[in-house]
Design a protein around this motif. Structure first.
Motif, PDB file in Angstrom:
ATOM      1  N   PRO A  63       0.830  -1.206   0.000  1.00  0.00           N
ATOM      2  CA  PRO A  63       0.000   0.000   0.000  1.00  0.00           C
ATOM      3  C   PRO A  63       0.862   1.252   0.000  1.00  0.00           C
ATOM      4  CG  PRO A  63       0.023  -0.962   2.172  1.00  0.00           C
ATOM      5  CD  PRO A  63       0.738  -1.921   1.260  1.00  0.00           C
ATOM      6  N   GLY A  64       0.295   2.341  -0.468  1.00  0.00           N
ATOM      7  CA  GLY A  64       0.994   3.618  -0.467  1.00  0.00           C
ATOM      8  C   GLY A  64       1.132   4.153   0.949  1.00  0.00           C
ATOM      9  N   TYR A  65       2.065   5.089   1.144  1.00  0.00           N
ATOM     10  CA  TYR A  65       2.328   5.576   2.494  1.00  0.00           C
ATOM     11  C   TYR A  65       1.192   6.431   3.034  1.00  0.00           C
ATOM     12  CZ  TYR A  65       3.712  10.169   0.652  1.00  0.00           C
ATOM     13  OH  TYR A  65       3.735  11.390   0.055  1.00  0.00           O
ATOM     14  N   ARG A  66       0.278   6.880   2.190  1.00  0.00           N
ATOM     15  CA  ARG A  66      -0.848   7.687   2.659  1.00  0.00           C
ATOM     16  C   ARG A  66      -2.096   6.857   2.944  1.00  0.00           C
ATOM     17  NH1 ARG A  66       0.367  12.007  -1.829  1.00  0.00           N
ATOM     18  NH2 ARG A  66       1.716  13.400  -0.655  1.00  0.00           N
ATOM     19  N   TRP A  67      -2.038   5.542   2.740  1.00  0.00           N
ATOM     20  CA  TRP A  67      -3.204   4.688   2.934  1.00  0.00           C
ATOM     21  C   TRP A  67      -3.582   4.666   4.405  1.00  0.00           C
ATOM     22  CZ3 TRP A  67      -3.629  -0.929   4.230  1.00  0.00           C
ATOM     23  CH2 TRP A  67      -4.915  -1.426   3.982  1.00  0.00           C
TER      24      TRP A  67
END
Length: 94
Positions: A55-59
């Motif tokens: 997952p992306g770091y902003r998830w």
């Protein structure tokens, strides 16, 4: 690398250029350990997916899918289990 010869009118310019190149190569080698890295997700472990994509770091950790990924993974694992169980049943008599 330029060769600096005596009596060359451009020798000083070549010498300065050589010094600058040496300084930049030294600073690049000393800054190699300080290369900025991309931020990564640090929350709870995500559910597995077909492609192993992190997952992306902003998830925020919320699964907003419709359940298709879960069904695909379940079918994949159940197919393997059925195949293994069938083999065990077929070879049980031996």
């Amino acid at each position: 690398m330029a060769v600096i010869r005596e009596g060359d009118p451009m020798a000083m310019l070549a010498w300065k250029k050589q010094q600058e190149e040496q300084q930049t190569s030294q600073t690049l080698s000393s800054n190699a350990s300080h290369v900025p890295r991309k931020p990564v997700y640090k929350g709870p472990p995500p559910k597995p997916n077909r492609y192993g994509i992190r997952p992306g770091y902003r998830w925020d950790g919320t699964d907003r899918g419709n359940g298709f990924e879960d069904q695909v993974l379940e079918a994949l694992h159940s197919k393997g289990r059925k195949k293994e169980e069938a083999y065990k049943w077929s070879s049980a008599d031996m």
